[in-house]
Design a protein around this motif. Structure first.
Motif, PDB file in Angstrom:
ATOM      1  N   PRO A 110       0.815  -1.209   0.000  1.00  0.00           N
ATOM      2  CA  PRO A 110       0.000   0.000   0.000  1.00  0.00           C
ATOM      3  C   PRO A 110       0.854   1.266   0.000  1.00  0.00           C
ATOM      4  CG  PRO A 110       0.080  -0.973   2.191  1.00  0.00           C
ATOM      5  CD  PRO A 110       0.745  -1.945   1.265  1.00  0.00           C
ATOM      6  N   ARG A 148     -11.492   3.065   8.099  1.00  0.00           N
ATOM      7  CA  ARG A 148     -11.902   3.002   6.705  1.00  0.00           C
ATOM      8  C   ARG A 148     -12.821   4.196   6.444  1.00  0.00           C
ATOM      9  NH1 ARG A 148     -12.808  -2.362   8.759  1.00  0.00           N
ATOM     10  NH2 ARG A 148     -11.434  -3.915   7.786  1.00  0.00           N
ATOM     11  N   ARG A 221     -18.993   8.764   0.632  1.00  0.00           N
ATOM     12  CA  ARG A 221     -17.607   8.317   0.432  1.00  0.00           C
ATOM     13  C   ARG A 221     -16.914   9.193  -0.607  1.00  0.00           C
ATOM     14  NH1 ARG A 221     -16.294   2.803   1.092  1.00  0.00           N
ATOM     15  NH2 ARG A 221     -15.421   2.807  -1.014  1.00  0.00           N
ATOM     16  N   SER A 242      -5.703   8.391  -1.242  1.00  0.00           N
ATOM     17  CA  SER A 242      -7.134   8.257  -0.970  1.00  0.00           C
ATOM     18  C   SER A 242      -7.295   8.214   0.549  1.00  0.00           C
ATOM     19  CB  SER A 242      -7.665   6.960  -1.595  1.00  0.00           C
ATOM     20  OG  SER A 242      -7.142   5.848  -0.888  1.00  0.00           O
ATOM     21  N   HIS A 244      -7.898   5.723   2.246  1.00  0.00           N
ATOM     22  CA  HIS A 244      -7.242   4.496   2.706  1.00  0.00           C
ATOM     23  C   HIS A 244      -5.746   4.716   2.918  1.00  0.00           C
ATOM     24  CE1 HIS A 244      -8.951   0.604   3.532  1.00  0.00           C
ATOM     25  NE2 HIS A 244      -7.858   0.004   3.112  1.00  0.00           N
ATOM     26  N   THR A 245      -5.164   5.691   2.229  1.00  0.00           N
ATOM     27  CA  THR A 245      -3.742   5.977   2.404  1.00  0.00           C
ATOM     28  C   THR A 245      -3.466   6.405   3.839  1.00  0.00           C
ATOM     29  OG1 THR A 245      -3.725   6.777   0.114  1.00  0.00           O
ATOM     30  CG2 THR A 245      -1.780   7.246   1.459  1.00  0.00           C
ATOM     31  N   ARG A 247      -5.169   5.448   6.434  1.00  0.00           N
ATOM     32  CA  ARG A 247      -5.289   4.214   7.237  1.00  0.00           C
ATOM     33  C   ARG A 247      -3.997   3.407   7.149  1.00  0.00           C
ATOM     34  NH1 ARG A 247      -8.963   0.179   9.156  1.00  0.00           N
ATOM     35  NH2 ARG A 247      -8.807  -1.844   8.136  1.00  0.00           N
ATOM     36  N   HIS A 248      -3.450   3.272   5.927  1.00  0.00           N
ATOM     37  CA  HIS A 248      -2.185   2.562   5.764  1.00  0.00           C
ATOM     38  C   HIS A 248      -1.072   3.252   6.539  1.00  0.00           C
ATOM     39  CE1 HIS A 248      -3.847  -0.185   2.962  1.00  0.00           C
ATOM     40  NE2 HIS A 248      -3.909   0.626   1.927  1.00  0.00           N
TER      41      HIS A 248
END
Length: 298
Positions: A110, A148, A221, A242, A244-245, A247-248
């Motif tokens: 990721p 998320r 979203r 995004s 999610h980045t 979160r990573h």
């Protein structure tokens, strides 16, 4: 029964018995509908109960010309799940894809951001607008709690347990978990609630929703994606990021600073530790440090 009747029953099964989200169900359904289009285009009249492995192989070969191996693997996995459902419901006695192997895809690491890049993104938020205070609180929550995007927009005021230092998060399959929340993130959420949200006219049904759009309703979203993309463009960040980045980045920074994988797994709400293990590959220094710190012959 035709294909779409079986698909509708399968969607009900995914929603009710497996508790999957609307987005996940749509992704599963899309691959089956893609198979239906292939059958119609090639004038193949066969039901899900009678379709054979050879026909499905032809479909997979056709798809392979259009998508990458990772997408092929996802399609095969989705179709296998559908036919397993038909076997489970006694519509079929076998899964015609049981012996079909997915292409090797490797493990995609990721994208992550550095702490400095995250700081720059947040500093780029225009705090002169009401949306600015909200956006800062959302960015801090995404990064500070590793949520998320679907979990962020569904977060409720009644899910905040600041005295205990936790928030309650409803993840995939409606599974709930408690995630620690730092004082800085708490501060920005409270600032948004007391200076912006309190003055909004809130739509019926959204009274408990934490983050609201300017019309007093739950955010989408797509809106969160747009906010983050605009901030990245504003600071000339040359990365495709995004929600999610963040979160990573949450998980990666925890790991780099000594957190154990099991704790990270619980905070992220991963079903399997193997999903969390991908973060080990991001920084090989972590593995070297483990040996240097814990092996008797370091």
């Amino acid at each position: 029964m035709n294909w779409y009747t079986y698909i509708k029953d399968y969607q009900s099964y995914l929603r009710i018995e497996r508790g999957l989200s609307k987005n996940t169900i749509e992704n599963y359904s899309f691959d089956i509908e893609r198979l239906c289009v292939f059958l119609e285009t090639n004038q193949i009249e066969v039901s899900p109960v009678k379709i054979k492995e050879e026909t499905l192989q032809d479909f997979i070969y056709a798809v392979a010309k259009e998508v990458n191996p990772r997408s092929q693997a996802r399609i095969i996995s989705g179709l296998k799940s559908f036919f397993n459902y038909l076997v489970f419901e006694d519509y079929r006695i076998d899964n015609p894809l049981e012996l079909v192997e997915s292409p090797k895809t490797g493990r995609k690491l990721p994208d992550t951001l550095s702490v400095e890049e995250i700081d720059r993104l947040i500093e780029a938020i225009d705090l002169s607008s009401n949306e600015g205070e909200r956006n800062r609180a959302m960015m801090e929550t995404l990064y500070g709690c590793g949520l998320r995007v679907s979990e962020l927009i569904a977060l409720k005021i009644s899910d905040l347990f600041f005295d205990e230092g936790f928030i309650k998060v409803t993840g995939k399959g409606n599974k709930e978990r408690f995630v620690p929340i730092g004082m800085q993130t708490q501060h920005y959420i409270e600032l948004y609630r007391k200076t912006v949200r309190i003055h909004q006219t809130i739509k019926k049904g959204a009274e408990d929703t934490l983050f609201l759009n300017r019309r007093g309703n739950q955010l989408t979203r797509a809106m969160i994606f747009t906010i983050i993309k605009d901030l990245a463009s504003k600071i000339n960040l040359n990365k495709n990021i995004s929600p999610h980045t963040l979160r990573h980045s949450f998980a990666t920074h925890l790991l780099e600073n000594g957190a154990d994988l099991r704790s990270i797994q619980l905070m992220l709400g991963h079903e399997s530790i193997t999903t969390t293990e991908i973060y080990v590959h991001l920084d090989r220094r972590f593995l070297k440090d483990i040996v240097n710190n814990f092996h008797p012959r370091k």
